[in-house]
Scaffold this active site. Structure first.
Site, PDB file in Angstrom:
ATOM      1  N   TYR A 133     -33.883   3.591 -79.935  1.00 58.16           N
ATOM      2  CA  TYR A 133     -34.983   4.542 -79.720  1.00 58.16           C
ATOM      3  C   TYR A 133     -35.201   5.396 -80.974  1.00 58.16           C
ATOM      4  CZ  TYR A 133     -37.529   8.699 -78.337  1.00 58.16           C
ATOM      5  OH  TYR A 133     -38.431   9.729 -78.311  1.00 58.16           O
ATOM      6  N   ARG A 140     -42.129   5.106 -86.332  1.00 64.15           N
ATOM      7  CA  ARG A 140     -43.377   5.727 -85.854  1.00 64.15           C
ATOM      8  C   ARG A 140     -43.722   6.956 -86.685  1.00 64.15           C
ATOM      9  NH1 ARG A 140     -43.660   7.935 -79.705  1.00 64.15           N
ATOM     10  NH2 ARG A 140     -41.737   8.931 -80.421  1.00 64.15           N
ATOM     11  N   TYR A 194     -38.094  18.810 -82.376  1.00 65.64           N
ATOM     12  CA  TYR A 194     -36.711  18.579 -81.957  1.00 65.64           C
ATOM     13  C   TYR A 194     -35.773  18.671 -83.173  1.00 65.64           C
ATOM     14  CZ  TYR A 194     -37.689  16.598 -77.231  1.00 65.64           C
ATOM     15  OH  TYR A 194     -38.037  16.380 -75.927  1.00 65.64           O
ATOM     16  N   ARG A 207     -46.867  17.041 -75.224  1.00 72.22           N
ATOM     17  CA  ARG A 207     -46.454  16.944 -73.812  1.00 72.22           C
ATOM     18  C   ARG A 207     -47.586  16.428 -72.924  1.00 72.22           C
ATOM     19  NH1 ARG A 207     -41.168  16.468 -74.066  1.00 72.22           N
ATOM     20  NH2 ARG A 207     -40.274  18.048 -75.420  1.00 72.22           N
ATOM     21  N   GLU A 311     -37.820   9.274 -65.613  1.00 70.69           N
ATOM     22  CA  GLU A 311     -38.911   9.875 -66.389  1.00 70.69           C
ATOM     23  C   GLU A 311     -40.219   9.561 -65.661  1.00 70.69           C
ATOM     24  OE1 GLU A 311     -38.719   9.384 -70.705  1.00 70.69           O
ATOM     25  OE2 GLU A 311     -40.849   8.875 -70.717  1.00 70.69           O
TER      26      GLU A 311
HETATM   27  C1  3EB Z   1     -38.486  13.788 -74.002  1.00 65.57           C
HETATM   28  O1  3EB Z   1     -39.117  14.685 -73.433  1.00 65.57           O
HETATM   29  C2  3EB Z   1     -38.176  12.570 -73.205  1.00 65.57           C
HETATM   30  O2  3EB Z   1     -40.783   9.124 -77.899  1.00 65.57           O
HETATM   31  O3  3EB Z   1     -42.842   8.803 -77.246  1.00 65.57           O
HETATM   32  C3  3EB Z   1     -40.937  11.463 -73.511  1.00 65.57           C
HETATM   33  C4  3EB Z   1     -42.237  11.135 -73.890  1.00 65.57           C
HETATM   34  C5  3EB Z   1     -39.871  11.040 -74.297  1.00 65.57           C
HETATM   35  C6  3EB Z   1     -42.480  10.401 -75.045  1.00 65.57           C
HETATM   36  C7  3EB Z   1     -41.701   9.255 -77.067  1.00 65.57           C
HETATM   37  C8  3EB Z   1     -40.130  10.299 -75.458  1.00 65.57           C
HETATM   38  C9  3EB Z   1     -41.412   9.985 -75.833  1.00 65.57           C
HETATM   39  O4  3EB Z   1     -38.097  13.875 -75.165  1.00 65.57           O
HETATM   40  C10 3EB Z   1     -38.459  11.326 -73.915  1.00 65.57           C
END
Ligand code: 3EB
Length: 326
Positions: A133, A140, A194, A207, A311
């Protein structure tokens, strides 16, 4: 505009005339409820044990397949999908795929990426010291930079990234002539911020992303999980993760400041479960929070953090944007 099948096997009904693809992901439950939209919306239907997510335009579409990307576009919005061979290097393959995607939407004049779905196998497996991942995230992120996108508030689409059973990297997306409005969750750190403990490059997604079709709002909800700030919470407890996930979805929808009194709202959701046994429990949580607004397809999948058990992602739209069910 296009169709995406989710199931353990590729169903035979996918036609070549429109953009279509298949994600190797077993269906746990759901699907007959159905409903799509005009220029954005989905009709899950069932065929050969697969769910077919169908996107419909209420206006004429132009289809083509340049640069290995099948697409269909109307005056405002473009749907596209691609299947990419990893060629033993997921990171490089992801980078190439996103560069190709950006080249394509830039050339066709739909430069604003609104929503991207990403699927590939063994998402939690480590290769040369880095989880797949995270390798995907690096490829990306670097492609966003290479193609001139501004990460942070401006050019970040809604997205999700899930682990399939097998097969190539599958990406499908919406892009538009005009930018949408990214929405963040006050309970969560923005993913593009992050800290490095989650990987050398931050994930490039918002989000949620708000756009309009006709004169109605359409809200794309990114993959949402049991994360507060940037940390996974309720490790090992699926019921508490479900409750936190549903609370996060509620918070993002609230943040989008849409008309909550509108009676004709539907939430078309896909819930991804590591273990099919979670399904009735998640259904209860969704029903408690969203009543019969929520129409949910449940799929068995790996989640992009090893400690996440589930999820949920989807779209919030006015029921008038959903085509009649067959
Ligand atoms: C998170 O909130 C959970 O890498 O495109 C959620 C939505 C998550 C999109 C992405 C990853 C992705 O981090 C994981």
């Amino acid at each position: 505009m296009g169709a995406v099948a989710f199931g353990a096997h590729r169903p035979s009904v996918l036609a070549a005339e429109y953009p279509s693809t298949w994600v190797a992901m077993p269906v746990v439950a759901g699907g007959m409820h159905a409903a799509p939209a005009v220029s954005g919306g989905t009709i899950p239907t069932v065929s050969d044990g697969a769910i077919i997510e169908t996107w419909i335009s209420d206006r004429p579409v132009v289809r083509d397949a340049g640069e290995g990307i099948a697409s269909a576009r109307n005056d405002d919005i473009l749907f596209g999908c691609l299947e990419v061979d990893e060629d033993n290097d997921l990171q490089a393959a992801t980078h190439r795929a996103y560069c190709r995607l950006f080249d394509r939407i830039d050339r066709l004049g739909y430069p604003h990426l609104l929503r991207v779905w990403n699927y590939f196998p063994r998402i939690n497996a480590e290769v040369d010291g880095l989880e797949r991942y995270r390798r995907f995230s690096v490829g990306r992120h670097d492609a966003f930079i290479a193609k001139g996108r501004v990460i942070g508030s401006k050019d970040v689409p809604a997205a999700c990234a899930l682990g399939s059973r097998t097969g190539p990297l599958v990406i499908y997306f919406f892009a538009a002539r005009r930018a949408g409005q990214p929405v963040e969750n006050p309970r969560q750190t923005s993913a593009y911020c992050y800290p490095a403990q989650y990987g050398p490059r931050s994930p490039t997604f918002s989000r949620a992303l708000l756009t309009r079709t006709g004169d109605r709002p359409l809200l794309f909800l990114s993959g949402t999980a049991s994360i507060i700030g940037h940390e996974t919470v309720h490790i090992g407890d699926a019921a508490l993760q479900a409750a936190e996930t549903v609370a996060n979805i509620g918070a993002v929808i609230k943040q989008a400041a849409l008309d909550e009194t509108d009676a004709g709202i539907s939430l078309l959701l896909k819930a991804y479960l590591r273990d099919p046994a979670y399904q009735p429990m998640i259904e209860q949580h969704l029903a408690r929070s969203f009543g019969n607004q929520a129409k949910v397809v449940y799929l068995q999948a790996d989640i992009c953090r090893a400690d996440l058990l589930l999820e949920i992602e989807g779209v919030r739209l006015h029921t008038s944007l959903m085509a009649a069910t067959v």
